[in-house]
Design a protein around this motif. Sequence first.
Motif, PDB file in Angstrom:
ATOM      1  N   PHE A  52       0.759   1.013   5.398  1.00 45.83           N
ATOM      2  CA  PHE A  52      -0.708   1.137   4.259  1.00 45.83           C
ATOM      3  C   PHE A  52      -0.273   2.163   2.991  1.00 45.83           C
ATOM      4  N   ARG A  53      -0.624   1.669   1.868  1.00 47.92           N
ATOM      5  CA  ARG A  53      -0.475   2.256   0.517  1.00 47.92           C
ATOM      6  C   ARG A  53      -1.828   2.069  -0.234  1.00 47.92           C
ATOM      7  N   GLN A  68      -6.532   0.207  -5.572  1.00 48.76           N
ATOM      8  CA  GLN A  68      -6.140  -1.260  -4.866  1.00 48.76           C
ATOM      9  C   GLN A  68      -5.036  -0.959  -3.963  1.00 48.76           C
ATOM     10  N   ILE A  69      -5.074  -1.450  -2.815  1.00 50.28           N
ATOM     11  CA  ILE A  69      -4.307  -1.459  -1.731  1.00 50.28           C
ATOM     12  C   ILE A  69      -3.093  -2.362  -2.181  1.00 50.28           C
ATOM     13  N   THR A  70      -1.975  -1.571  -1.952  1.00 49.76           N
ATOM     14  CA  THR A  70      -0.848  -2.323  -2.359  1.00 49.76           C
ATOM     15  C   THR A  70       0.150  -2.858  -1.297  1.00 49.76           C
ATOM     16  N   PRO A 126      -4.308  -7.472  -1.196  1.00 47.60           N
ATOM     17  CA  PRO A 126      -4.632  -6.649  -2.393  1.00 47.60           C
ATOM     18  C   PRO A 126      -5.946  -6.162  -2.380  1.00 47.60           C
ATOM     19  N   GLN A 127      -6.714  -5.849  -1.835  1.00 47.07           N
ATOM     20  CA  GLN A 127      -8.330  -5.386  -2.195  1.00 47.07           C
ATOM     21  C   GLN A 127      -8.234  -4.099  -2.816  1.00 47.07           C
ATOM     22  N   SER A 128      -9.362  -4.127  -3.710  1.00 43.06           N
ATOM     23  CA  SER A 128      -9.531  -2.812  -4.688  1.00 43.06           C
ATOM     24  C   SER A 128     -10.911  -2.362  -3.703  1.00 43.06           C
ATOM     25  N   ALA A 148       5.001  -3.026  -5.301  1.00 48.51           N
ATOM     26  CA  ALA A 148       4.111  -2.457  -5.869  1.00 48.51           C
ATOM     27  C   ALA A 148       4.762  -1.092  -6.024  1.00 48.51           C
ATOM     28  N   THR A 149       4.960  -0.387  -5.136  1.00 49.52           N
ATOM     29  CA  THR A 149       5.546   0.991  -5.254  1.00 49.52           C
ATOM     30  C   THR A 149       6.954   1.094  -5.357  1.00 49.52           C
TER      31      THR A 149
END
Length: 605
Positions: free
Chosen positions: A294-295, A314-316, A353-355, A462-463
């Motif tokens: 989880f990020r 936003q979950i990446t 990818p939910q916000s 993303a990260t």
Amino acid sequence: MATVEQNTLRGISAPTEDGNAQADVLKGHDFTAHGETSVLKGHDFSRAIGSTKITGALAPEGLLATPAPEPIEQRLEAELAKDLLRFSTAGSVDDGKSTLIGRLLYDSHNVYDDHIRSVTRNAAIDFAQLTDGLRAEREQGITIDVAYRYFSTPKRKFIIADTPGHEQYTRNMATGASTADVAIVLVDARKGILAQTRRHACIAGLLGIPIVIAAINKMDLVDFSEEVFHSHSASLQGLARQLKIPQLIPVPVSALDGDNVVHRSARMPFYAGPSILELLETLPLAVDRTHATFRLPIQRVVRPHQDFRGFAGQITAGSVQPGDEVLALPSGRRTRVRTISTYDGELARARAPQSIVLTLEDEIDLSRGDMISSVTAPPRKTSGVEATVVWMHSKPLRPGATYLLKHTAQTVRATITELRSRIDVEHLAENSASQLALNDIGQVVIETSRPLLADLYRDSRATGSFILIDPTDNTTAGAGMIRAIHDSADAIPKHATIGLLNLGYRSGHASRIEQSLLAEGAIVLRTWAPVSPQLLTFARLGAFVILESNEATPITFTRADVLSAIPTEIPSELVYDEPDQILNEIHRLASIPIGEDDNDNGLGI
């Protein structure tokens, strides 16, 4: 016995009660009745269908007993429930990328009639212009910018990124492919693999696109030769192995004629595989291309009142639910998730990818640029990374240059400490180089002024990615993918603070602060010149500028890594303290993550 009259409705015949042998043909809006022709349109056509004679003829077949349409809400829900696939085109100029996409849209009935008419000349449709929308593109017959198009079929939704093939616009291709799940690489059957084809395939491989469809186009111009197709297929498979592309699927096509684009072609019996659209509809989705847990990079602290403080972003990667233990970074404090909120209400579970907006059980100081992650396998805190960079700026990248680095929701100052190599896309070899020019791809080592919370690109897109920004004009200079992370998370980076400090008449303070900054390894410019944009440019290039004057002005500090920054006044109680206290306050101001919540510590203070 009565003769049979045939009423034909799109190939369906039925006997009539009339003994005269006459043909009634109903096709589209043209209706021929008893030798007289009338053109039925709109309500006239509806009335004709409702006539007794036609109804009686069709009733035995049950053709008019059509089911009632589904309510609009159900149709919208069904549309939203479809999987979404993002794909991009790639390849050399004039390989037919825009024509392929135009034919794909046209044959799948995803183009409006007025759009078709606008690109029709002398009864021929210019399929390339269905996506080439810029005036310069229409005039020159090339793709310049990325054209994004949305379309849908009964099986899946799609977002297309039609990217340019010219070497001059390679940066646009990299931008369009950066979010793609599938890449379609086109090859002109007459020319084979060209340098730009290799460059685009190389970028697709570097971006981690797992599936590449190799569309060997213009097969009609090589007489649909099986030998040509297999020769190019073998070359492309070898290229895929060199670039470590997991899956490459060759398809022979003629984009102009539509062979193997939407419908399978009968003109190439040697190919028994699916068409391009059939592949796009059936390929497995690469939605979860991250091995990270989880990020949630924090974009904003939401505090509508004193009783609510949430962290929006936003979950990446990964998923989260209330009660999960999480890590607040960079502080490293552990806490648990209290609630997960969205615009539609609270959720029992959220995933990439939910916000979302998270609330935590403990009061923890977090702000824009920080991160909430899983306690297992969190991102690494580092100030040094090795990365592959696609250079997009007209000014070359050289070792020692300073840029702004945007990673997730934070922006920091970064220095290119080493240029290790430049990739030769023709031979896929790494050669030594003194600089990276426009559209070059190279391996660099970067040192940042503040630690990043990063993953390797192969573990998380993303990260594990970032962009470099020219601090002088805010131009995007390059896109990077992290290949290695240095274990220097707790090291104090040199030249960590840059900006413009206006001390006024306080020469004693200026001397002490200058000496402290020099001891930290900073580049210091101490001057009596008046405030000017040029001095702020010096700061953006890596210097700490100290301004002195004969005026009794307040002490102000202006950040250099924010183009729209305004001077921040140092609290008056520190002015009469030791200069070290002023310098500590400057370091604090310079370390606040860039964003609209820079002055909000999330605690409402």
